[in-house]
Design a protein around this motif. Structure first.
Motif, PDB file in Angstrom:
ATOM      1  N   LYS A 139       0.818  -1.215   0.000  1.00 50.17           N
ATOM      2  CA  LYS A 139       0.000   0.000   0.000  1.00 50.17           C
ATOM      3  C   LYS A 139       0.852   1.266   0.000  1.00 50.17           C
ATOM      4  N   GLU A 140       2.082   1.168   0.456  1.00 51.38           N
ATOM      5  CA  GLU A 140       2.956   2.337   0.573  1.00 51.38           C
ATOM      6  C   GLU A 140       4.140   2.301  -0.381  1.00 51.38           C
ATOM      7  N   VAL A 141       4.247   1.271  -1.185  1.00 53.24           N
ATOM      8  CA  VAL A 141       5.452   1.060  -1.979  1.00 53.24           C
ATOM      9  C   VAL A 141       5.717   2.189  -2.971  1.00 53.24           C
ATOM     10  N   ALA A 142       4.692   2.746  -3.581  1.00 49.50           N
ATOM     11  CA  ALA A 142       4.918   3.841  -4.540  1.00 49.50           C
ATOM     12  C   ALA A 142       5.529   5.043  -3.836  1.00 49.50           C
ATOM     13  N   ASP A 143       5.027   5.374  -2.648  1.00 51.98           N
ATOM     14  CA  ASP A 143       5.573   6.500  -1.883  1.00 51.98           C
ATOM     15  C   ASP A 143       7.002   6.227  -1.428  1.00 51.98           C
ATOM     16  N   ILE A 144       7.269   5.014  -1.017  1.00 50.57           N
ATOM     17  CA  ILE A 144       8.619   4.646  -0.571  1.00 50.57           C
ATOM     18  C   ILE A 144       9.601   4.725  -1.740  1.00 50.57           C
ATOM     19  N   ILE A 145       9.204   4.208  -2.884  1.00 43.24           N
ATOM     20  CA  ILE A 145      10.068   4.278  -4.066  1.00 43.24           C
ATOM     21  C   ILE A 145      10.288   5.734  -4.478  1.00 43.24           C
ATOM     22  N   TRP A 146       9.244   6.535  -4.478  1.00 43.70           N
ATOM     23  CA  TRP A 146       9.375   7.943  -4.850  1.00 43.70           C
ATOM     24  C   TRP A 146      10.354   8.660  -3.912  1.00 43.70           C
ATOM     25  N   SER A 147      10.220   8.395  -2.620  1.00 40.98           N
ATOM     26  CA  SER A 147      11.122   9.014  -1.649  1.00 40.98           C
ATOM     27  C   SER A 147      12.563   8.568  -1.870  1.00 40.98           C
ATOM     28  N   ALA A 148      12.773   7.280  -2.034  1.00 40.51           N
ATOM     29  CA  ALA A 148      14.125   6.767  -2.279  1.00 40.51           C
ATOM     30  C   ALA A 148      14.693   7.344  -3.572  1.00 40.51           C
ATOM     31  N   TYR A 149      13.860   7.451  -4.575  1.00 36.81           N
ATOM     32  CA  TYR A 149      14.293   7.967  -5.881  1.00 36.81           C
ATOM     33  C   TYR A 149      14.830   9.395  -5.756  1.00 36.81           C
ATOM     34  N   ASN A 150      14.213  10.169  -4.888  1.00 36.99           N
ATOM     35  CA  ASN A 150      14.552  11.586  -4.776  1.00 36.99           C
ATOM     36  C   ASN A 150      15.514  11.933  -3.648  1.00 36.99           C
ATOM     37  N   THR A 151      15.704  11.029  -2.680  1.00 39.71           N
ATOM     38  CA  THR A 151      16.516  11.411  -1.519  1.00 39.71           C
ATOM     39  C   THR A 151      17.642  10.450  -1.161  1.00 39.71           C
ATOM     40  N   TRP A 152      17.594   9.214  -1.632  1.00 39.32           N
ATOM     41  CA  TRP A 152      18.538   8.182  -1.187  1.00 39.32           C
ATOM     42  C   TRP A 152      19.940   8.450  -1.715  1.00 39.32           C
ATOM     43  N   THR A 153      20.908   8.347  -0.836  1.00 43.72           N
ATOM     44  CA  THR A 153      22.306   8.425  -1.238  1.00 43.72           C
ATOM     45  C   THR A 153      22.972   7.112  -0.858  1.00 43.72           C
ATOM     46  N   VAL A 154      23.589   6.473  -1.812  1.00 40.92           N
ATOM     47  CA  VAL A 154      24.271   5.205  -1.573  1.00 40.92           C
ATOM     48  C   VAL A 154      25.637   5.499  -0.947  1.00 40.92           C
ATOM     49  N   ASP A 155      25.904   4.850   0.176  1.00 44.00           N
ATOM     50  CA  ASP A 155      27.215   4.947   0.820  1.00 44.00           C
ATOM     51  C   ASP A 155      28.084   3.853   0.193  1.00 44.00           C
ATOM     52  N   LYS A 156      28.850   4.225  -0.824  1.00 49.06           N
ATOM     53  CA  LYS A 156      29.601   3.240  -1.615  1.00 49.06           C
ATOM     54  C   LYS A 156      30.589   2.438  -0.774  1.00 49.06           C
ATOM     55  N   ASP A 157      31.284   3.085   0.151  1.00 51.25           N
ATOM     56  CA  ASP A 157      32.251   2.366   0.993  1.00 51.25           C
ATOM     57  C   ASP A 157      31.549   1.343   1.882  1.00 51.25           C
ATOM     58  N   LYS A 158      30.428   1.741   2.454  1.00 51.59           N
ATOM     59  CA  LYS A 158      29.658   0.825   3.307  1.00 51.59           C
ATOM     60  C   LYS A 158      29.156  -0.369   2.500  1.00 51.59           C
ATOM     61  N   VAL A 159      28.637  -0.090   1.318  1.00 47.81           N
ATOM     62  CA  VAL A 159      28.103  -1.159   0.472  1.00 47.81           C
ATOM     63  C   VAL A 159      29.214  -2.120   0.051  1.00 47.81           C
ATOM     64  N   GLU A 160      30.365  -1.592  -0.323  1.00 44.81           N
ATOM     65  CA  GLU A 160      31.473  -2.472  -0.709  1.00 44.81           C
ATOM     66  C   GLU A 160      31.907  -3.359   0.456  1.00 44.81           C
ATOM     67  N   ALA A 161      31.913  -2.805   1.662  1.00 48.25           N
ATOM     68  CA  ALA A 161      32.254  -3.608   2.847  1.00 48.25           C
ATOM     69  C   ALA A 161      31.200  -4.688   3.088  1.00 48.25           C
ATOM     70  N   GLU A 162      29.933  -4.344   2.893  1.00 43.64           N
ATOM     71  CA  GLU A 162      28.854  -5.328   3.047  1.00 43.64           C
ATOM     72  C   GLU A 162      29.003  -6.455   2.025  1.00 43.64           C
ATOM     73  N   PHE A 163      29.324  -6.100   0.805  1.00 42.35           N
ATOM     74  CA  PHE A 163      29.475  -7.112  -0.237  1.00 42.35           C
ATOM     75  C   PHE A 163      30.698  -7.983  -0.006  1.00 42.35           C
ATOM     76  N   LYS A 164      31.770  -7.400   0.490  1.00 37.61           N
ATOM     77  CA  LYS A 164      32.963  -8.191   0.800  1.00 37.61           C
ATOM     78  C   LYS A 164      32.641  -9.198   1.894  1.00 37.61           C
ATOM     79  N   ALA A 165      31.967  -8.755   2.946  1.00 35.75           N
ATOM     80  CA  ALA A 165      31.590  -9.656   4.038  1.00 35.75           C
ATOM     81  C   ALA A 165      30.645 -10.750   3.536  1.00 35.75           C
ATOM     82  N   TYR A 166      29.706 -10.381   2.675  1.00 32.75           N
ATOM     83  CA  TYR A 166      28.760 -11.350   2.132  1.00 32.75           C
ATOM     84  C   TYR A 166      29.473 -12.380   1.256  1.00 32.75           C
ATOM     85  N   GLN A 167      30.388 -11.895   0.424  1.00 35.03           N
ATOM     86  CA  GLN A 167      31.167 -12.779  -0.442  1.00 35.03           C
ATOM     87  C   GLN A 167      32.012 -13.741   0.397  1.00 35.03           C
ATOM     88  N   ASP A 168      32.659 -13.230   1.439  1.00 33.03           N
ATOM     89  CA  ASP A 168      33.476 -14.075   2.312  1.00 33.03           C
ATOM     90  C   ASP A 168      32.627 -15.150   2.985  1.00 33.03           C
TER      91      ASP A 168
END
Length: 179
Positions: A139-168
């Motif tokens: 029921k809220e997914v369109a609003d959540i996507i719209w908000s993420a589309y306009n405000t979300w900033t990806v923390d590239k260093d954090k994401v790379e660390a998450e992926f390294k841990a996941y890969q390991d």
């Protein structure tokens, strides 16, 4: 590697990504509904970016036509760098799948953008530790996507660390199986 999505730098980001076939378990109707809801509520026709198989292109085209959506790009049967560029050029991913064994497409998107899944289905627990992972109510997914589309900033260093841990963890689990 878990995915074939090598990092491609300096891509212009736009659009709402969907990866999958046009079949009930992938829930493409919800993707189409979200595009229509965003257009109706916010007056913006987000660019739809669809990665699918060639057999499903006409079904997506018909869905877009049914809601009067003209801002879309459908790519089929792509792999490697071309696939990586398409994925990484999207701003948000929406994977409304009902049933999935793992969700490699989700993993490919999570690395580069906020990735939204629906809470109604429980297959996506594999990704709960990723910072770009968003679970939404239908029921809220369109609003959540719209908000993420306009405000979300990806923390590239954090994401790379998450992926390294996941890969390991993934590689360790595979080795444990062999032992």
């Amino acid at each position: 590697p878990l995915t074939d999505s090598n990092v491609v730098y300096n891509l212009e980001k736009e659009g709402l990504l969907y990866i999958g076939r046009h079949e009930d378990r992938k829930n493409p109707g919800m993707y189409i509904k979200v595009l229509a809801d965003i257009k109706a509520k916010y007056g913006v026709e987000l660019k739809a970016k669809v990665l699918t198989r060639s057999a499903h292109v006409k079904k997506f085209e018909a869905d877009f036509a049914a809601i009067g959506h003209t801002n879309y790009e459908i790519k089929c049967d792509v792999v490697g760098e071309e696939k990586a560029k398409i994925i990484q050029s999207a701003k948000v991913a929406f994977m409304p799948y009902k049933n999935e064994s793992f969700g490699i497409a989700v993993l490919e998107a999570l690395r580069f953008m906020p990735t939204v899944v629906l809470h109604n289905y429980d297959w996506h627990y594999n990704f709960q530790d990723f910072s770009n992972y968003i679970v939404a109510d239908s029921k809220e997914v369109a609003d959540i996507i719209w908000s993420a589309y306009n405000t979300w900033t990806v923390d590239k260093d954090k994401v790379e660390a998450e992926f390294k841990a996941y890969q390991d963890k993934y590689e360790s689990s595979l080795l444990d199986l062999l032992n």
